[in-house]
Scaffold this motif. Structure first.
Motif, PDB file in Angstrom:
ATOM      1  N   PRO A   1      -9.733   6.063   9.287  1.00 31.20           N
ATOM      2  CA  PRO A   1      -9.374   7.449   8.982  1.00 31.20           C
ATOM      3  C   PRO A   1      -9.542   8.413  10.145  1.00 31.20           C
ATOM      4  CG  PRO A   1     -11.442   6.837   7.911  1.00 31.20           C
ATOM      5  CD  PRO A   1     -10.846   5.570   8.455  1.00 31.20           C
ATOM      6  N   LEU A   2     -10.349   8.046  11.147  1.00 37.92           N
ATOM      7  CA  LEU A   2     -10.492   8.894  12.324  1.00 37.92           C
ATOM      8  C   LEU A   2      -9.256   8.808  13.225  1.00 37.92           C
ATOM      9  CD1 LEU A   2     -14.206   8.179  13.309  1.00 37.92           C
ATOM     10  CD2 LEU A   2     -13.290  10.157  12.068  1.00 37.92           C
ATOM     11  N   VAL A   3      -8.426   7.791  12.987  1.00 33.69           N
ATOM     12  CA  VAL A   3      -7.172   7.646  13.730  1.00 33.69           C
ATOM     13  C   VAL A   3      -5.996   8.122  12.890  1.00 33.69           C
ATOM     14  CG1 VAL A   3      -5.637   6.018  14.894  1.00 33.69           C
ATOM     15  CG2 VAL A   3      -8.113   5.692  15.020  1.00 33.69           C
ATOM     16  N   LEU A   4      -5.933   7.666  11.632  1.00 34.68           N
ATOM     17  CA  LEU A   4      -4.819   8.019  10.748  1.00 34.68           C
ATOM     18  C   LEU A   4      -5.247   7.833   9.301  1.00 34.68           C
ATOM     19  CD1 LEU A   4      -1.689   8.647  10.459  1.00 34.68           C
ATOM     20  CD2 LEU A   4      -1.405   6.161  10.281  1.00 34.68           C
ATOM     21  N   ASP A   5      -4.939   8.825   8.477  1.00 39.32           N
ATOM     22  CA  ASP A   5      -5.164   8.703   7.035  1.00 39.32           C
ATOM     23  C   ASP A   5      -3.955   7.980   6.450  1.00 39.32           C
ATOM     24  OD1 ASP A   5      -5.757   8.892   4.364  1.00 39.32           O
ATOM     25  OD2 ASP A   5      -6.120  11.051   4.378  1.00 39.32           O
ATOM     26  N   SER A   6      -3.950   6.652   6.593  1.00 39.88           N
ATOM     27  CA  SER A   6      -2.759   5.884   6.234  1.00 39.88           C
ATOM     28  C   SER A   6      -2.482   5.905   4.732  1.00 39.88           C
ATOM     29  CB  SER A   6      -2.900   4.442   6.731  1.00 39.88           C
ATOM     30  OG  SER A   6      -4.013   3.805   6.152  1.00 39.88           O
ATOM     31  N   ARG A   7      -3.511   5.991   3.926  1.00 40.21           N
ATOM     32  CA  ARG A   7      -3.278   6.052   2.481  1.00 40.21           C
ATOM     33  C   ARG A   7      -2.555   7.333   2.089  1.00 40.21           C
ATOM     34  NH1 ARG A   7      -8.727   3.405  -0.340  1.00 40.21           N
ATOM     35  NH2 ARG A   7      -7.989   1.223  -0.159  1.00 40.21           N
ATOM     36  N   LYS A   8      -2.944   8.445   2.673  1.00 34.72           N
ATOM     37  CA  LYS A   8      -2.258   9.718   2.390  1.00 34.72           C
ATOM     38  C   LYS A   8      -0.807   9.641   2.836  1.00 34.72           C
ATOM     39  CE  LYS A   8      -2.061  14.194   1.384  1.00 34.72           C
ATOM     40  NZ  LYS A   8      -0.803  14.619   1.976  1.00 34.72           N
ATOM     41  N   VAL A   9      -0.569   9.045   3.995  1.00 38.55           N
ATOM     42  CA  VAL A   9       0.793   8.885   4.509  1.00 38.55           C
ATOM     43  C   VAL A   9       1.639   8.079   3.530  1.00 38.55           C
ATOM     44  CG1 VAL A   9       2.159   7.749   6.304  1.00 38.55           C
ATOM     45  CG2 VAL A   9       0.192   9.147   6.936  1.00 38.55           C
ATOM     46  N   MET A  10       1.094   6.977   3.022  1.00 38.67           N
ATOM     47  CA  MET A  10       1.829   6.131   2.085  1.00 38.67           C
ATOM     48  C   MET A  10       2.030   6.824   0.742  1.00 38.67           C
ATOM     49  SD  MET A  10       0.006   2.497   3.047  1.00 38.67           S
ATOM     50  CE  MET A  10       1.165   1.412   2.227  1.00 38.67           C
ATOM     51  N   GLU A  11       1.035   7.551   0.298  1.00 36.26           N
ATOM     52  CA  GLU A  11       1.150   8.275  -0.976  1.00 36.26           C
ATOM     53  C   GLU A  11       2.251   9.330  -0.908  1.00 36.26           C
ATOM     54  OE1 GLU A  11      -2.801   9.701  -1.555  1.00 36.26           O
ATOM     55  OE2 GLU A  11      -3.620   7.682  -1.901  1.00 36.26           O
ATOM     56  N   ASP A  12       2.356  10.018   0.212  1.00 39.07           N
ATOM     57  CA  ASP A  12       3.412  11.024   0.374  1.00 39.07           C
ATOM     58  C   ASP A  12       4.795  10.379   0.360  1.00 39.07           C
ATOM     59  OD1 ASP A  12       1.588  13.057   0.530  1.00 39.07           O
ATOM     60  OD2 ASP A  12       1.650  13.235   2.707  1.00 39.07           O
ATOM     61  N   TYR A  13       4.900   9.194   0.934  1.00 36.69           N
ATOM     62  CA  TYR A  13       6.191   8.508   1.022  1.00 36.69           C
ATOM     63  C   TYR A  13       6.577   7.824  -0.286  1.00 36.69           C
ATOM     64  CZ  TYR A  13       9.668   5.100   2.711  1.00 36.69           C
ATOM     65  OH  TYR A  13      10.799   4.330   2.899  1.00 36.69           O
ATOM     66  N   LEU A  14       5.580   7.338  -1.024  1.00 36.62           N
ATOM     67  CA  LEU A  14       5.861   6.530  -2.206  1.00 36.62           C
ATOM     68  C   LEU A  14       5.581   7.243  -3.521  1.00 36.62           C
ATOM     69  CD1 LEU A  14       4.472   3.161  -0.814  1.00 36.62           C
ATOM     70  CD2 LEU A  14       6.860   3.868  -1.027  1.00 36.62           C
ATOM     71  N   GLY A  15       5.100   8.485  -3.452  1.00 31.19           N
ATOM     72  CA  GLY A  15       4.980   9.290  -4.661  1.00 31.19           C
ATOM     73  C   GLY A  15       3.686   9.146  -5.425  1.00 31.19           C
ATOM     74  N   GLY A  16       2.640   8.637  -4.804  1.00 29.60           N
ATOM     75  CA  GLY A  16       1.356   8.539  -5.485  1.00 29.60           C
ATOM     76  C   GLY A  16       0.527   7.389  -4.960  1.00 29.60           C
ATOM     77  N   THR A  17      -0.637   7.211  -5.554  1.00 30.14           N
ATOM     78  CA  THR A  17      -1.521   6.122  -5.176  1.00 30.14           C
ATOM     79  C   THR A  17      -0.952   4.791  -5.670  1.00 30.14           C
ATOM     80  OG1 THR A  17      -2.815   6.228  -7.212  1.00 30.14           O
ATOM     81  CG2 THR A  17      -3.495   7.669  -5.389  1.00 30.14           C
ATOM     82  N   TYR A  18      -1.525   3.711  -5.154  1.00 30.22           N
ATOM     83  CA  TYR A  18      -1.061   2.399  -5.612  1.00 30.22           C
ATOM     84  C   TYR A  18      -1.334   2.210  -7.101  1.00 30.22           C
ATOM     85  CZ  TYR A  18      -0.673  -2.597  -6.303  1.00 30.22           C
ATOM     86  OH  TYR A  18      -0.312  -3.823  -6.795  1.00 30.22           O
ATOM     87  N   ASN A  19      -2.467   2.709  -7.589  1.00 28.40           N
ATOM     88  CA  ASN A  19      -2.794   2.557  -9.006  1.00 28.40           C
ATOM     89  C   ASN A  19      -1.820   3.296  -9.907  1.00 28.40           C
ATOM     90  OD1 ASN A  19      -5.018   0.913  -8.564  1.00 28.40           O
ATOM     91  ND2 ASN A  19      -6.447   2.636  -8.396  1.00 28.40           N
ATOM     92  N   SER A  20      -1.288   4.436  -9.408  1.00 28.54           N
ATOM     93  CA  SER A  20      -0.379   5.232 -10.251  1.00 28.54           C
ATOM     94  C   SER A  20       1.069   4.752 -10.189  1.00 28.54           C
ATOM     95  CB  SER A  20      -0.451   6.708  -9.842  1.00 28.54           C
ATOM     96  OG  SER A  20      -0.012   6.885  -8.500  1.00 28.54           O
TER      97      SER A  20
END
Length: 377
Positions: free
Chosen positions: A270-289
């Motif tokens: 996360p100090l380099v990239l918040d990759s989960r936030k990036v993916m959530e923005d692209y895919l419309g939510g968390t993996y669980n949702s």
């Protein structure tokens, strides 16, 4: 004392040639250190020679300086090591190629003194065309020389699906038109306003546009190759494996996320990239949702035995998109019997092709040249 301070600074920088960058700004520095190593080799040598005959702090400067010198040399040494087996490994999959003038332009994979030539080719002239008026989407069209129809490489930029544009890293576009290909560098709809599969739909519409204007643009509509970097690589892979559009002959992926499900479960530092936030923005939510969105956008789940030839390029020290993405896709392609090649760059990080003349840039460009020459003949 100043000399010793500089040497210790260089020593710390040299660690980026073998260790992954722990924070975002050091990732940017690591691109410079690993792809312009000759600069740091020369500076370190100068400081070491300067210290000869200086008694004060001699050991304090010599030891870290010598270690730094060795580490700065490692990208060059490892590039030569990769280059030594690159040609036979590639030809074992795709063959030796042809004897056409274009093929004869393909020189040795890596040369030390080429690193001194700057970032890359002098940029070529292009024409900006609107390919999707409803969303005001444009592409930059680079036309190669001659009056015959030629293959077209569709270049898809990176930027975490939320930024970037068609002008990103244009030196490769210039190189490829000199090799005899037309280039269409496209813009596409960006997250979070537009989510997957909007970008893939834009690739489809760009191909339709290029086909409809193929006479004027002198495009061989049976020879499209998709090329993407980072997020653009994921779009390129997904488009190549899922679109029913005819004429897509191959796909090239630079350091792209290929397994979105796995990628979400093992995020980047996360100090380099918040990759989960990036993916959530692209895919419309968390993996669980929205797990179905992650599965649908994973090239590794879309590929099948009839998929087009694939070239993967990835550095093992990538801190934004783990090398494991390409390794996993490589294994899946191998399992399915899809013709493909994985170019592994042990020292390289994300964005390693920033300069075409760096160790990574030379090896990647050589492999791209060989690959396109084979799949479009």
């Amino acid at each position: 004392m100043i000399r010793v301070g500089f040497i210790w600074f260089l020593f710390l920088l040299s660690l980026l040639t073998v260790f992954k960058a722990p924070v975002y700004y050091l990732w940017l520095v690591s691109i410079v250190v690993t792809e312009f190593p000759w600069i740091f080799i020369v500076v370190t040598l100068f400081l070491l020679v300067w210290g000869i005959g200086v008694n004060k702090y001699q050991v304090a400067g010599a030891v870290p300086g010598l270690i730094a010198l060795v580490l700065f040399c490692t990208p060059v040494a490892r590039a030569y090591n990769v280059a030594s087996s690159l040609k036979p490994k590639f030809e074992a999959v795709f063959g030796a190629g042809t004897t056409t003038p274009k093929a004869r332009m393909l020189k040795e994979p890596f040369r030390f003194f080429k690193m001194l030539a700057g970032i890359g080719e002098r940029l070529a002239v292009f024409t900006t065309l609107t390919y999707k008026a409803s969303n005001n989407l444009t592409l930059d069209y680079y036309k190669t020389t001659g009056n015959k129809k030629k293959p077209c490489i569709i270049v898809i930029h990176g930027g975490s699906w939320s930024s970037g544009n068609s002008r990103q890293l244009p030196e490769l576009n210039t190189h490829l038109i000199k090799m005899g290909y037309n280039i269409a560098a496209i813009n596409y709809r960006l997250a979070p306003k537009y989510q997957s599969p909007a970008a893939v739909e834009d690739v489809r519409d760009a191909i339709i546009y290029l086909k409809n204007h193929s006479e004027a643009l002198l495009i061989d509509t049976n020879n499209f190759v998709l090329l993407g970097r980072s997020a653009g690589g994921q779009i390129a892979l997904e488009a190549a494996y899922t679109l029913k559009t005819t004429g897509i002959k191959a796909v090239i992926s630079y350091y792209a996320p290929a397994d979105m499900v796995w990628g979400y479960s093992v995020p980047a530092n996360p100090l380099v990239l918040d990759s989960r936030k990036v993916m959530e923005d692209y895919l419309g939510g968390t993996y669980n949702s929205v797990p179905q969105h992650y599965a649908a956008s994973s090239p590794i789940l879309a590929v099948n035995k009839n998929s087009v030839p694939t070239l993967l390029i990835h550095g093992e020290n990538d801190v934004l998109v783990a090398y494991e993405h390409s390794r996993r896709l490589d294994a899946k392609l191998q399992q399915l019997g899809v013709k493909h090649f994985l170019l592994t760059l042990p020292w390289a990080t994300h964005g390693c092709d920033y300069t075409l003349n760096g160790p990574s840039g030379q090896l990647a460009t050589y492999t791209v040249d060989r690959f396109i020459n084979q799949v479009t003949k």
